[in-house]
Scaffold this active site. Structure first.
Site, short mmCIF file in Angstrom:
data_model
loop_
_atom_site.label_atom_id
_atom_site.label_comp_id
_atom_site.label_asym_id
_atom_site.label_seq_id
_atom_site.Cartn_x
_atom_site.Cartn_y
_atom_site.Cartn_z
N GLU A 49 -7.01 40.94 30.00
CA GLU A 49 -8.11 40.36 29.44
C GLU A 49 -7.32 40.16 27.98
O GLU A 49 -6.21 40.74 27.75
CB GLU A 49 -8.59 41.95 27.80
CG GLU A 49 -10.01 42.03 28.29
CD GLU A 49 -10.35 43.10 27.99
OE1 GLU A 49 -10.26 43.10 26.34
OE2 GLU A 49 -10.75 44.31 27.74
N ASP A 60 -11.24 45.45 15.44
CA ASP A 60 -10.03 46.02 15.79
C ASP A 60 -9.70 47.44 14.32
O ASP A 60 -9.32 46.83 13.37
CB ASP A 60 -8.60 44.90 16.35
CG ASP A 60 -9.34 44.55 17.69
OD1 ASP A 60 -9.67 42.79 17.63
OD2 ASP A 60 -9.42 44.75 18.40
#
Ligand SMILES: O=P(O)(O)OC[C@@H](O)[C@@H](O)c1c[nH]c2ccccc12
Length: 267
Positions: A49, A60
């Site tokens: 990724e 995040d």
């Protein structure tokens, strides 16, 4: 056939589970990211990724937020990330590339131009965690035309929505192991096994688990009940800790080896 599909077919034939690292491209710089991608492949990664740094990474935790800040310091953008894929491919990396980006950079870029670039840069899949539902049909249609898989994310709380989220999905389904943001964890959503079982009921494409997986024991636990494991923050932390070594030509190889060893022990 899309490289992601080829990879899962090969893994299934060998009764193996995919190891899918995430890294923020441009942390500490794009050329180092390209070299780290080669190390990830050498360590046994099956798909990677490529994280597009973003100023407001809602989903995040602190480790990836810091990585994004470091990358944004030298204006790394969505094109630099696609260029990293091409550079890695030119360096002999065979892994399928998934472009991981929040929706805003795609919107800024414009869908037409975005898909032209994605196709040109050998990207096999997209993960857009905050893709608005009302936009996903149009984006998925364009992706299918470009033979690129838009990987859906399902959360443990998706329940009855799981069926509609995974219906018609391509590539694999990304099962989020816990609620909250990315980041290493010592425990996961209580019913995570049942949740993954539920997802597998509704789809024949591989079910991959991510969020919070940071060591071999956790990776093994999830590898037994899924088709792949995503590890991001733990690897991004290894990169963060290796930066002093990576930025000194005398110790660069040592830094790269440190990252490779960490990932190899997960596989
Ligand atoms: O960092 P973790 O806890 O190992 O989780 C994977 C995650 O990093 C990666 O897949 C990812 C990075 N940012 C995201 C935002 C949403 C969903 C997934 C992600």
């Amino acid at each position: 056939m899309n490289l992601i599909d080829q990879t899962f077919t090969r893994l299934k034939e060998n009764q193996k589970t995919a190891l899918i690292p995430f890294l923020t491209i441009g942390d500490p710089d794009v050329d180092t990211s390209v070299q780290i991608i080669a190390e990830l492949e050498a360590a046994g990664a099956d798909i990677v990724e490529l994280g597009v740094p973003y100023s407001d990474p809602l989903a995040d935790g602190p480790v990836i937020q810091r990585a994004s800040q470091r990358a944004l310091k030298h204006q790394v953008n969505i094109v630099s990330c696609m260029e990293a894929a091409v550079k890695a491919r030119a360096a002999g990396v065979k892994l399928p590339f998934i472009l991981f980006t929040y929706y805003n950079p795609v919107l800024q870029f414009g869908l037409d131009r975005f898909f032209e670039e994605v196709k040109k840069h050998d990207i096999s899949g997209l993960i857009i965690p905050d893709l608005p539902v009302e936009e996903s049909a149009e984006l998925t249609r364009r992706a299918e035309t470009a033979e690129i898989h838009v990987i859906p994310l399902v959360a443990p709380t998706s329940n009855e929505r799981i069926k509609s989220i995974v219906a018609g999905a391509k590539g694999f389904v990304y099962c989020v192991s816990s609620l909250g943001v990315t980041g290493e964890r010592s425990s996961f959503f209580v019913g995570v096994e049942e949740f993954i079982g539920q997802v597998k009921q509704y789809t024949d494409i591989p079910a991959v688990v991510g969020f919070g997986i940071s060591n071999r024991e956790q990776a093994e636990k999830f590898a037994r009940i899924s088709d792949g494991v995503v590890v991001g923050s733990a690897i991004v932390r290894q990169i963060e800790e290796a930066i002093p070594l990576l930025q000194n030509m005398d110790t660069r190889q040592e830094g790269l080896l440190q990252i490779r060893k960490f990932v190899a022990q997960l596989k």
